[in-house]
Scaffold this active site. Structure first.
Site, PDB file in Angstrom:
ATOM      1  N   LYS A 204       0.745  -1.325  -0.160  1.00 51.27           N
ATOM      2  CA  LYS A 204      -0.172  -0.300  -0.316  1.00 51.27           C
ATOM      3  C   LYS A 204       0.836   1.519  -0.300  1.00 51.27           C
ATOM      4  O   LYS A 204       0.604   2.399  -0.646  1.00 51.27           O
ATOM      5  CB  LYS A 204      -1.184  -0.243   1.199  1.00 51.27           C
ATOM      6  CG  LYS A 204      -2.619  -0.775   1.273  1.00 51.27           C
ATOM      7  CD  LYS A 204      -3.402  -0.352   2.056  1.00 51.27           C
ATOM      8  CE  LYS A 204      -3.733  -1.669   2.066  1.00 51.27           C
ATOM      9  NZ  LYS A 204      -4.489  -2.718   3.164  1.00 51.27           N
ATOM     10  N   ARG A 205       2.586   1.551   0.318  1.00 51.89           N
ATOM     11  CA  ARG A 205       3.080   2.274   0.591  1.00 51.89           C
ATOM     12  C   ARG A 205       3.477   3.105  -0.487  1.00 51.89           C
ATOM     13  O   ARG A 205       3.762   3.815  -0.902  1.00 51.89           O
ATOM     14  CB  ARG A 205       4.689   2.101   1.358  1.00 51.89           C
ATOM     15  CG  ARG A 205       4.896   2.141   2.246  1.00 51.89           C
ATOM     16  CD  ARG A 205       6.069   1.599   3.201  1.00 51.89           C
ATOM     17  NE  ARG A 205       6.513   0.846   2.378  1.00 51.89           N
ATOM     18  CZ  ARG A 205       7.673   0.930   1.692  1.00 51.89           C
ATOM     19  NH1 ARG A 205       8.074   1.570   0.820  1.00 51.89           N
ATOM     20  NH2 ARG A 205       7.903  -0.003   0.965  1.00 51.89           N
TER      21      ARG A 205
END
Ligand code: GLU
Length: 446
Positions: A204-205
């Protein structure tokens, strides 16, 4: 006959990695004329949810990966797993144990060395003595992942297990179970990791990783499928744009690399623009309508042919379906929002007023508002004033669109229509241009 499956755990949304696993299985099945099944591995009662199951199924459908059987739910097959447990218990290959004060069943892991030939990785060897006796049936009566997965793969006659390489460590446990039950293991193929642009495992980063996020941003399923297909597989000859049919035709596991793939967002955007350019306007429009509605446009009240013409006019310019509205919003509103910096740049010149006023007057007199007519009219005007068309085009564009970048000015005016075009011009004349400058003090000479 080849049988493969996609067997997600509904403990999260369908992400890019899961979509790739599903796609490769689907391609493999279609290439070989085999079957592609769907199995929901929902035996972790705490972490599984209906919401995630629905998201996964919707995502797979949206990507256009049709399945032949399923979805089957492991949570509904406890009886089957229990039958296998009984077999293992009765041959002393499994035993009762106590987990958190409750009865569970563990597998008696044999300690001989284990080896398997991975289609992608080659031979992988494990020291089985390092693997402890693992749980088959948990204290809550549900099977563990490794056990249920093996039982179902056997029951479904799965011939090839194609999955992410995070499952390599599970494979010796599953192979030991096949052996204990006297069954033949399927062929295993573990897909390389997907990395983000910085080289770390995609997460998700790195931005959007869920398939539905891409759907909601307006990526086309065909473009995303093409892009995802290239995360580890290559059709050869440096080809990148490959239709579904071609992919099915040339997909083999031999062409899947063993080195990790990199998720390149710029490439995805490029791919999406390319598919947007190739998709027929009617089909694009079907995809665009929900985005327009969400943006508050009353799509039903608009002419289909007008919308199609707008799609044609902008198809070279928008990168996503969402981007289409961002670029064309001024077509759908009565009032235009003028960007202050653009107004400052193009209107705060007293020299402009005269010409824009004349443009307004000339256009008011036109009977038809077709782009050819508009072009002829405005070109005559600039000629008579001895100015270059470029000098007029930009302020005119800003006046009718509110921005410095748009599609062709004549096409834009035609689609916008006479009434709106004139209304915007006169609004600008009154609001931004310095009133009263004589027509002679026109734009600088070309
Ligand atoms: N349920 C597993 C997962 O979601 C799939 C395991 C497998 O394909 O064997 O990662």
């Amino acid at each position: 006959m080849i049988h493969v499956r996609f067997s997600p755990s509904p403990t999260g949304f369908l992400h890019v990695g899961g979509a790739r696993t599903a796609l490769y299985n689907w391609l493999f099945a279609r290439h070989h004329g085999g079957t592609f099944s769907l199995r929901i591995e929902d035996t972790d009662r705490q972490r599984s949810s209906q919401e995630f199951t629905e998201d996964i199924l919707e995502g797979i459908k949206w990507l256009g990966l049709d399945w032949d059987t399923g979805p089957i739910f492991q949570s509904q097959r406890l009886e089957l797993y229990n039958r296998y447990i009984e077999t293992l218990l009765s041959s002393d290959k499994a035993y009762h144990s106590e987990e958190e004060g409750k009865k569970a069943v563990r597998f008696r892991m044999p300690h001989d060395a284990l080896e398997f030939k991975d289609t992608i990785r080659g031979t992988i060897t494990f020291d089985a003595s390092l693997i402890e006796d693992f749980v088959l049936r948990k204290a809550d009566g549900f099977p563990t992942y490794n056990f249920a997965c093996m039982v179902d793969d056997a029951e479904m006659r799965i011939t090839h297990v194609i999955r992410g390489d995070d499952h390599i460590a599970n494979t010796p446990k599953q192979i030991a179970l096949y052996k204990a039950l006297g069954l033949e293991s399927p062929q295993f193929a573990h897909l390389p990791m997907i990395l983000g642009e910085d080289g770390a495992r995609l997460s998700k980063r790195h931005g959007a990783t869920a398939v539905k996020e891409y759907r909601d941003l307006g990526y086309l399923p065909d473009a995303l499928v093409n892009f995802i297909a290239l995360l580890g597989w290559s059709p050869g000859e440096d080809r990148e744009v490959v239709s579904r049919e071609e992919m099915v035709k040339c997909f083999t596991l031999e062409r899947v690399g063993s080195t990790s793939a990199r998720f390149d967002k710029t490439k995805l955007d490029w791919m999406n623009s390319l598919y947007i350019r190739q998709t027929p306007a009617g089909e694009l429009l079907r995809g665009l309508k929900p985005f327009l509605s969400r943006a508050g446009v009353d799509v039903g009240g608009l002419e289909e042919s007008w919308l199609k013409a707008l799609v044609e006019l902008y198809r070279e310019r928008f990168k996503t379906l969402q981007d289409f509205f961002l670029q064309t919003s001024f077509f759908f509103t009565e009032e235009v929002e003028y960007q202050p910096e653009v107004v400052d740049k193009f209107f705060k010149k007293e020299t402009l007023t005269g010409v824009l006023q004349e443009v307004h007057d000339e256009l008011s007199g036109l009977e038809d508002f077709k782009k050819e007519t508009l072009e002829g009219c405005l070109r005559r005007l600039v000629e008579s004033k001895h100015i270059s068309f470029g000098k007029l085009a930009q302020p005119l564009r800003v006046a009718i669109t509110g921005r410095a970048v748009s599609a062709g000015i004549f096409e834009t005016m035609e689609l916008l229509g006479k009434e709106k075009t004139l209304k915007r011009l006169s609004h600008c004349l009154h609001t931004f241009c310095r009133a009263g400058s004589p027509p002679e003090a026109n734009l600088p000479r070309a």
